[in-house]
Design a protein around this motif. Structure first.
Motif, PDB file in Angstrom:
ATOM      1  N   ALA A  23       0.840  -1.201   0.000  1.00  0.00           N
ATOM      2  CA  ALA A  23       0.000   0.000   0.000  1.00  0.00           C
ATOM      3  C   ALA A  23       0.875   1.251   0.000  1.00  0.00           C
ATOM      4  O   ALA A  23       0.564   2.246  -0.667  1.00  0.00           O
ATOM      5  CB  ALA A  23      -0.911  -0.004   1.220  1.00  0.00           C
ATOM      6  N   ALA A  24       1.992   1.198   0.741  1.00  0.00           N
ATOM      7  CA  ALA A  24       2.921   2.327   0.769  1.00  0.00           C
ATOM      8  C   ALA A  24       3.486   2.602  -0.618  1.00  0.00           C
ATOM      9  O   ALA A  24       3.627   3.758  -1.031  1.00  0.00           O
ATOM     10  CB  ALA A  24       4.050   2.045   1.758  1.00  0.00           C
ATOM     11  N   ALA A  25       3.807   1.542  -1.352  1.00  0.00           N
ATOM     12  CA  ALA A  25       4.340   1.696  -2.707  1.00  0.00           C
ATOM     13  C   ALA A  25       3.317   2.370  -3.616  1.00  0.00           C
ATOM     14  O   ALA A  25       3.657   3.262  -4.414  1.00  0.00           O
ATOM     15  CB  ALA A  25       4.729   0.333  -3.273  1.00  0.00           C
ATOM     16  N   ARG A  26       2.056   1.974  -3.512  1.00  0.00           N
ATOM     17  CA  ARG A  26       1.007   2.581  -4.336  1.00  0.00           C
ATOM     18  C   ARG A  26       0.800   4.050  -3.966  1.00  0.00           C
ATOM     19  O   ARG A  26       0.569   4.897  -4.836  1.00  0.00           O
ATOM     20  CB  ARG A  26      -0.298   1.812  -4.173  1.00  0.00           C
ATOM     21  N   MET A  27       0.900   4.352  -2.685  1.00  0.00           N
ATOM     22  CA  MET A  27       0.748   5.742  -2.259  1.00  0.00           C
ATOM     23  C   MET A  27       1.888   6.603  -2.787  1.00  0.00           C
ATOM     24  O   MET A  27       1.677   7.716  -3.267  1.00  0.00           O
ATOM     25  CB  MET A  27       0.697   5.819  -0.724  1.00  0.00           C
ATOM     26  N   LEU A  28       3.115   6.090  -2.713  1.00  0.00           N
ATOM     27  CA  LEU A  28       4.271   6.855  -3.168  1.00  0.00           C
ATOM     28  C   LEU A  28       4.220   7.147  -4.663  1.00  0.00           C
ATOM     29  O   LEU A  28       4.753   8.161  -5.128  1.00  0.00           O
ATOM     30  CB  LEU A  28       5.568   6.105  -2.827  1.00  0.00           C
ATOM     31  N   ALA A  29       3.560   6.279  -5.419  1.00  0.00           N
ATOM     32  CA  ALA A  29       3.460   6.488  -6.867  1.00  0.00           C
ATOM     33  C   ALA A  29       2.694   7.760  -7.202  1.00  0.00           C
ATOM     34  O   ALA A  29       2.834   8.308  -8.303  1.00  0.00           O
ATOM     35  CB  ALA A  29       2.784   5.282  -7.519  1.00  0.00           C
ATOM     36  N   ASN A  53       8.556   0.576  -9.929  1.00  0.00           N
ATOM     37  CA  ASN A  53       7.181   0.539 -10.408  1.00  0.00           C
ATOM     38  C   ASN A  53       6.352  -0.322  -9.449  1.00  0.00           C
ATOM     39  O   ASN A  53       6.608  -1.519  -9.312  1.00  0.00           O
ATOM     40  CB  ASN A  53       7.135  -0.061 -11.819  1.00  0.00           C
ATOM     41  N   PRO A  54       5.360   0.267  -8.770  1.00  0.00           N
ATOM     42  CA  PRO A  54       4.610  -0.507  -7.785  1.00  0.00           C
ATOM     43  C   PRO A  54       3.852  -1.684  -8.382  1.00  0.00           C
ATOM     44  O   PRO A  54       3.801  -2.764  -7.772  1.00  0.00           O
ATOM     45  CB  PRO A  54       3.656   0.526  -7.169  1.00  0.00           C
ATOM     46  N   ASP A  55       3.255  -1.505  -9.558  1.00  0.00           N
ATOM     47  CA  ASP A  55       2.500  -2.599 -10.168  1.00  0.00           C
ATOM     48  C   ASP A  55       3.402  -3.792 -10.477  1.00  0.00           C
ATOM     49  O   ASP A  55       3.059  -4.946 -10.183  1.00  0.00           O
ATOM     50  CB  ASP A  55       1.816  -2.123 -11.455  1.00  0.00           C
ATOM     51  N   THR A  56       4.567  -3.508 -11.046  1.00  0.00           N
ATOM     52  CA  THR A  56       5.508  -4.580 -11.373  1.00  0.00           C
ATOM     53  C   THR A  56       6.017  -5.255 -10.114  1.00  0.00           C
ATOM     54  O   THR A  56       6.104  -6.489 -10.035  1.00  0.00           O
ATOM     55  CB  THR A  56       6.702  -4.017 -12.171  1.00  0.00           C
ATOM     56  N   ALA A  57       6.350  -4.449  -9.097  1.00  0.00           N
ATOM     57  CA  ALA A  57       6.881  -5.008  -7.859  1.00  0.00           C
ATOM     58  C   ALA A  57       5.856  -5.877  -7.145  1.00  0.00           C
ATOM     59  O   ALA A  57       6.175  -6.979  -6.668  1.00  0.00           O
ATOM     60  CB  ALA A  57       7.346  -3.871  -6.945  1.00  0.00           C
ATOM     61  N   ILE A  58       4.613  -5.390  -7.080  1.00  0.00           N
ATOM     62  CA  ILE A  58       3.562  -6.135  -6.380  1.00  0.00           C
ATOM     63  C   ILE A  58       3.219  -7.418  -7.133  1.00  0.00           C
ATOM     64  O   ILE A  58       3.072  -8.489  -6.526  1.00  0.00           O
ATOM     65  CB  ILE A  58       2.317  -5.248  -6.200  1.00  0.00           C
ATOM     66  N   VAL A 299      -2.447   4.665   7.980  1.00  0.00           N
ATOM     67  CA  VAL A 299      -1.125   4.299   8.488  1.00  0.00           C
ATOM     68  C   VAL A 299      -0.025   4.881   7.597  1.00  0.00           C
ATOM     69  O   VAL A 299       0.882   5.572   8.068  1.00  0.00           O
ATOM     70  CB  VAL A 299      -0.961   2.766   8.592  1.00  0.00           C
ATOM     71  N   CYS A 300      -0.114   4.616   6.299  1.00  0.00           N
ATOM     72  CA  CYS A 300       0.964   5.021   5.386  1.00  0.00           C
ATOM     73  C   CYS A 300       1.029   6.530   5.203  1.00  0.00           C
ATOM     74  O   CYS A 300       2.123   7.107   5.133  1.00  0.00           O
ATOM     75  CB  CYS A 300       0.794   4.338   4.032  1.00  0.00           C
ATOM     76  N   GLY A 301      -0.131   7.194   5.127  1.00  0.00           N
ATOM     77  CA  GLY A 301      -0.131   8.638   4.963  1.00  0.00           C
ATOM     78  C   GLY A 301       0.627   9.348   6.066  1.00  0.00           C
ATOM     79  O   GLY A 301       1.571  10.110   5.796  1.00  0.00           O
ATOM     80  N   PRO A 302       0.250   9.135   7.335  1.00  0.00           N
ATOM     81  CA  PRO A 302       1.011   9.747   8.418  1.00  0.00           C
ATOM     82  C   PRO A 302       2.479   9.327   8.435  1.00  0.00           C
ATOM     83  O   PRO A 302       3.359  10.154   8.712  1.00  0.00           O
ATOM     84  CB  PRO A 302       0.291   9.247   9.672  1.00  0.00           C
ATOM     85  N   ALA A 303       2.764   8.070   8.139  1.00  0.00           N
ATOM     86  CA  ALA A 303       4.159   7.614   8.155  1.00  0.00           C
ATOM     87  C   ALA A 303       5.018   8.448   7.212  1.00  0.00           C
ATOM     88  O   ALA A 303       6.124   8.878   7.558  1.00  0.00           O
ATOM     89  CB  ALA A 303       4.238   6.137   7.777  1.00  0.00           C
ATOM     90  N   PHE A 304       4.509   8.721   6.012  1.00  0.00           N
ATOM     91  CA  PHE A 304       5.285   9.521   5.059  1.00  0.00           C
ATOM     92  C   PHE A 304       5.281  11.001   5.440  1.00  0.00           C
ATOM     93  O   PHE A 304       6.247  11.718   5.159  1.00  0.00           O
ATOM     94  CB  PHE A 304       4.777   9.299   3.639  1.00  0.00           C
ATOM     95  N   GLY A 305       4.216  11.463   6.084  1.00  0.00           N
ATOM     96  CA  GLY A 305       4.222  12.824   6.599  1.00  0.00           C
ATOM     97  C   GLY A 305       5.284  13.024   7.654  1.00  0.00           C
ATOM     98  O   GLY A 305       5.987  14.046   7.684  1.00  0.00           O
ATOM     99  N   TYR A 306       5.436  12.030   8.513  1.00  0.00           N
ATOM    100  CA  TYR A 306       6.491  12.080   9.534  1.00  0.00           C
ATOM    101  C   TYR A 306       7.878  11.903   8.912  1.00  0.00           C
ATOM    102  O   TYR A 306       8.862  12.470   9.381  1.00  0.00           O
ATOM    103  CB  TYR A 306       6.241  11.027  10.620  1.00  0.00           C
ATOM    104  N   LEU A 307       7.946  11.113   7.837  1.00  0.00           N
ATOM    105  CA  LEU A 307       9.225  10.935   7.152  1.00  0.00           C
ATOM    106  C   LEU A 307       9.694  12.266   6.560  1.00  0.00           C
ATOM    107  O   LEU A 307      10.882  12.627   6.648  1.00  0.00           O
ATOM    108  CB  LEU A 307       9.082   9.879   6.054  1.00  0.00           C
ATOM    109  N   LYS A 308       8.759  13.021   5.979  1.00  0.00           N
ATOM    110  CA  LYS A 308       9.108  14.333   5.433  1.00  0.00           C
ATOM    111  C   LYS A 308       9.553  15.275   6.551  1.00  0.00           C
ATOM    112  O   LYS A 308      10.539  16.019   6.402  1.00  0.00           O
ATOM    113  CB  LYS A 308       7.919  14.927   4.687  1.00  0.00           C
ATOM    114  N   ALA A 309       8.843  15.255   7.674  1.00  0.00           N
ATOM    115  CA  ALA A 309       9.226  16.090   8.808  1.00  0.00           C
ATOM    116  C   ALA A 309      10.601  15.683   9.338  1.00  0.00           C
ATOM    117  O   ALA A 309      11.421  16.535   9.713  1.00  0.00           O
ATOM    118  CB  ALA A 309       8.183  15.980   9.914  1.00  0.00           C
ATOM    119  N   GLY A 310      10.853  14.369   9.348  1.00  0.00           N
ATOM    120  CA  GLY A 310      12.147  13.875   9.812  1.00  0.00           C
ATOM    121  C   GLY A 310      13.286  14.337   8.932  1.00  0.00           C
ATOM    122  O   GLY A 310      14.376  14.660   9.417  1.00  0.00           O
TER     123      GLY A 310
END
Length: 333
Positions: A23-29, A53-58, A299-310
């Motif tokens: 799901a994180a991979a799809r969000m990052l795309a 590529n998330p589709d290929t990886a998944i 879960v993934c949205g906040p995780a990447f928001g915190y990653l950007k803040a980090g």
């Protein structure tokens, strides 16, 4: 600092490629400010500076069991995390790993520390005892030049941060009650997450849940009609809010219902913060998540928001360990 480094998209890795990792991979795309360049699972890893590529990886993971089978950019390895750290240039990682056993995440973080890698790490740990293990690594993380944000999923994470903000209306916090509803069409899409939830049931623990076979999990879910009802969970929202000075951990309770056979949430996820205002009034704030938002989105949205803040902290030379209630996540465009 080189302006090109600051202006380019953040190069992001995802460790763990189960339900949340995919799901994180799809969000990052869909993000312009982050580029997904690295992935690792228990059998291998993949790395491409041009972006994965998330589709290929998944598809590859579903068909062959690992991103290590990705042609030209994948590598099979029994030591995938260490090899990925050593061979790649990544600004930050989302650790979408199952924390089974309960010491697993801390052991992964120690690999980052020992490798000499510098950057940003974010986890979505659930258990209080797991976050306590992260706290024990605080000085080592700081010395290693790593900015680490822990408990940055939905709960703990999004709802914990909401509680910290809502607490500002009060002179004293009497209680923080987090209630979550999760709906998934098939438990097999989130095997590790469901096992972590089972560990909270009466008569179960982390060790017992981690050793359950798929057949045993399915038998348990058959017996409960696919429903997991969880009460008074060992959830790190308590220690995170205590560390932030909001309230003592015994005033924080977490529970919820997980439906493993229906994508519709069995109940609305919310946090209730009850306290006394400076005028002496007792009141409750309630923050409710939209039922249409999935567990993965929350879960993934906040995780990447915190990653950007980090990353913002890391570029300013601020290292060490922080929690979801200490740092405001930054929206990733």
């Amino acid at each position: 600092m080189n302006a090109n480094i600051v202006n380019r998209p953040m190069q992001v890795g995802v460790l763990g490629f189960g339900g949340l990792g995919q799901a994180a991979a799809r969000m990052l795309a869909q993000k312009q400010e982050m580029l997904w360049v690295a992935a690792g699972d228990r059998e291998g890893f993949a790395y491409d500076l041009a972006g994965l590529n998330p589709d290929t990886a998944i598809t590859t993971c579903h068909q062959r069991g690992s991103v290590g089978y990705l042609e030209s950019i994948g590598k099979l390895s029994s030591n995938s995390i260490s090899e990925l750290i050593a061979r790649t240039e990544v600004d930050g990682y989302f650790l979408a790993l199952p924390n089974l056993p309960n010491t697993f995440m801390a052991s992964v973080v120690e690999q980052f520390i020992d490798s000499g890698w510098r950057g940003v790490l974010v986890d979505a740990l659930k258990r209080t005892s797991a976050v306590e293990q992260m706290l024990a690594l605080k000085e080592r993380l700081e010395a290693a030049g790593i900015t680490y944000l822990t408990g940055c999923g939905a709960t703990p994470g999004l709802l914990t941060a909401a509680a910290a903000i809502a607490a500002q209306s009060y002179a004293e916090i009497h209680s923080v009650k987090i209630t979550f509803g999760v709906g998934i069409a098939n438990w097999s899409a989130y095997r590790a997450t469901i096992r972590e939830d089972i560990a909270h049931l009466p008569g179960y623990n982390v060790e017992k849940a981690s050793h359950m076979s798929d057949a045993e999990v399915e038998a348990l879910l058959d017996a409960t009609g696919g429903i997991l009802a969880l009460e008074n969970m060992e959830h790190a929202d308590d220690i995170i809010l205590e560390l932030a000075g909001i309230c003592s951990r015994d005033r924080v309770t977490v529970g919820g219902v997980v439906d493993t056979r229906n994508p519709k949430k069995p109940l609305s996820t919310n946090v209730q913060i009850t306290g006394r205002t400076f005028e002496g009034k007792i009141s409750t704030h309630t923050f409710t998540l939209g039922d249409e938002t999935s567990m993965a989105a929350n879960v993934c949205g906040p995780a990447f928001g915190y990653l950007k803040a980090g990353l913002s902290l890391h570029r300013r030379g601020i290292y060490g360990l922080f929690t979801a209630a200490e740092i405001m996540p930054q929206f990733v465009r």
